[in-house]
Design a protein around this motif. Sequence first.
Motif, short mmCIF file in Angstrom:
data_model
loop_
_atom_site.label_atom_id
_atom_site.label_comp_id
_atom_site.label_asym_id
_atom_site.label_seq_id
_atom_site.Cartn_x
_atom_site.Cartn_y
_atom_site.Cartn_z
N THR A 24 0.84 -1.21 0.00
CA THR A 24 0.00 0.00 0.00
C THR A 24 0.86 1.25 0.00
O THR A 24 0.57 2.23 -0.69
N TYR A 25 1.92 1.21 0.81
CA TYR A 25 2.84 2.36 0.83
C TYR A 25 3.49 2.58 -0.53
O TYR A 25 3.52 3.71 -1.04
N TRP A 26 4.01 1.52 -1.13
CA TRP A 26 4.81 1.66 -2.35
C TRP A 26 3.95 1.96 -3.58
O TRP A 26 4.33 2.78 -4.42
N ARG A 27 2.79 1.31 -3.67
CA ARG A 27 1.96 1.45 -4.88
C ARG A 27 0.98 2.61 -4.81
O ARG A 27 0.65 3.19 -5.84
N ILE A 28 0.52 2.95 -3.61
CA ILE A 28 -0.52 3.97 -3.47
C ILE A 28 0.03 5.26 -2.86
O ILE A 28 -0.05 6.34 -3.46
N ALA A 29 0.60 5.15 -1.66
CA ALA A 29 0.98 6.35 -0.92
C ALA A 29 2.22 7.03 -1.50
O ALA A 29 2.26 8.25 -1.60
N PHE A 30 3.20 6.23 -1.88
CA PHE A 30 4.46 6.83 -2.35
C PHE A 30 4.26 7.73 -3.57
O PHE A 30 4.81 8.83 -3.62
N PRO A 31 3.50 7.32 -4.60
CA PRO A 31 3.28 8.25 -5.72
C PRO A 31 2.53 9.52 -5.31
O PRO A 31 2.78 10.59 -5.88
N LEU A 32 1.63 9.41 -4.32
CA LEU A 32 0.90 10.60 -3.87
C LEU A 32 1.77 11.55 -3.06
O LEU A 32 1.42 12.71 -2.88
N MET A 33 2.91 11.05 -2.57
CA MET A 33 3.82 11.89 -1.79
C MET A 33 4.75 12.74 -2.65
O MET A 33 5.62 13.42 -2.12
N ARG A 34 4.59 12.69 -3.95
CA ARG A 34 5.55 13.35 -4.83
C ARG A 34 5.81 14.82 -4.48
O ARG A 34 6.96 15.25 -4.47
N PRO A 35 4.77 15.64 -4.19
CA PRO A 35 5.08 17.04 -3.85
C PRO A 35 5.95 17.18 -2.60
O PRO A 35 6.93 17.93 -2.61
N ILE A 36 5.60 16.47 -1.53
CA ILE A 36 6.39 16.62 -0.30
C ILE A 36 7.75 15.96 -0.45
O ILE A 36 8.74 16.41 0.15
N LEU A 37 7.85 14.90 -1.26
CA LEU A 37 9.16 14.29 -1.49
C LEU A 37 10.07 15.22 -2.28
O LEU A 37 11.28 15.24 -2.05
N ALA A 38 9.49 15.98 -3.21
CA ALA A 38 10.30 16.98 -3.91
C ALA A 38 10.83 18.03 -2.94
O ALA A 38 11.98 18.48 -3.05
N THR A 39 10.00 18.39 -1.96
CA THR A 39 10.44 19.34 -0.94
C THR A 39 11.59 18.77 -0.12
O THR A 39 12.60 19.44 0.11
N THR A 40 11.44 17.52 0.33
CA THR A 40 12.50 16.92 1.14
C THR A 40 13.77 16.68 0.32
O THR A 40 14.88 16.75 0.86
N VAL A 41 13.62 16.39 -0.96
CA VAL A 41 14.80 16.21 -1.82
C VAL A 41 15.59 17.51 -1.90
O VAL A 41 16.82 17.52 -1.78
N ILE A 42 14.90 18.63 -2.11
CA ILE A 42 15.58 19.92 -2.18
C ILE A 42 16.26 20.26 -0.86
O ILE A 42 17.43 20.66 -0.82
N LEU A 43 15.52 20.09 0.25
CA LEU A 43 16.08 20.41 1.56
C LEU A 43 17.25 19.48 1.89
O LEU A 43 18.28 19.92 2.41
N GLY A 44 17.09 18.18 1.59
CA GLY A 44 18.16 17.24 1.86
C GLY A 44 19.38 17.48 0.99
O GLY A 44 20.52 17.38 1.46
#
Length: 300
Positions: free
Chosen positions: A202-222
């Motif tokens: 569920t995390y990998w197939r559903i939630a992870f793609p929906l996290m794309r905006p916040i993951l882009a934020t964490t990628v920039i900050l990281g």
Amino acid sequence: MSAPAITETRTATASRQRPVRRRLRPGTVLLHVVLAAAALIMLSPLVFGLFAAVSPLEQILSRNGGILPRVWEWGNYVQAWTTASFSRYFVNSVVVTALVVVLDTLASSMTGYVLARRRLRGQRLLEGLYVGTLFVGLTTATLYPQYMIAQALGLDNLLGIALVQLAGIMLVHIFLIKAFVLGLGTEMEDAARVDGCGLFGTYWRIAFPLMRPILATTVILGFQASWNNYQVPLVFSLAAPDLRTLVVGVSALQYDAAEGMTPYNTVLAGANMALVPIVVIFIVLQRHFVRGWTDGSVKG
């Protein structure tokens, strides 16, 4: 319809389509002037660094040297890349930052998702420890013990640098991702569970793609935090100069000058090269970076 009525209709339509001109108020004009002046003040060191990187060293050290180069010495970038070993430092920075970003994206998203979707025993205590660590700020105090542990484990290398940096930035990203996931709807995840999908699926197939905006934020900050980190690579590279990252190499060049005179033009050329990856990453991901702070629901 009569001709006068048609004329009135066209006039009314044209008046509605005509853009309304807003009068500029003195306060608005003053605000724009102040913001423009502040932007120029903040950009002035960057402009000076760009010009000084291609200027002769004598002009930089002169009091009346001016900003524009008298002679454009583009070879300073070549000298920084080759003679000052910036090519090696650049590769080290890329390796460390890539490890930090990849590991942080996976670990932070998994932890944040679990904290948002599951109620674990001792979760409040665990989150309280996370918050306490953030506020206390033990990075400097624990840096030497972390280095000793890494050395004992045989991780006094680029991987060890990445892991120590990861421990310092991951907690903030966990809470950002948790808050984002709490704002997402659970309908798609519930449907996936009904179809037999487990927690990780569920995390990998559903939630992870929906996290794309916040993951882009964490990628920039990281990326920014890892690329600009100075303390951790400095401690690891004191006994092994080959482990220097680009930020440490730029700083060390000021003290490694053979003739006793700091080559500021070469140093600034290296500093300018260190800025390029951060600017590129932000330009590519800026749209998602803004959305990461605002989005929190399933759209469509």
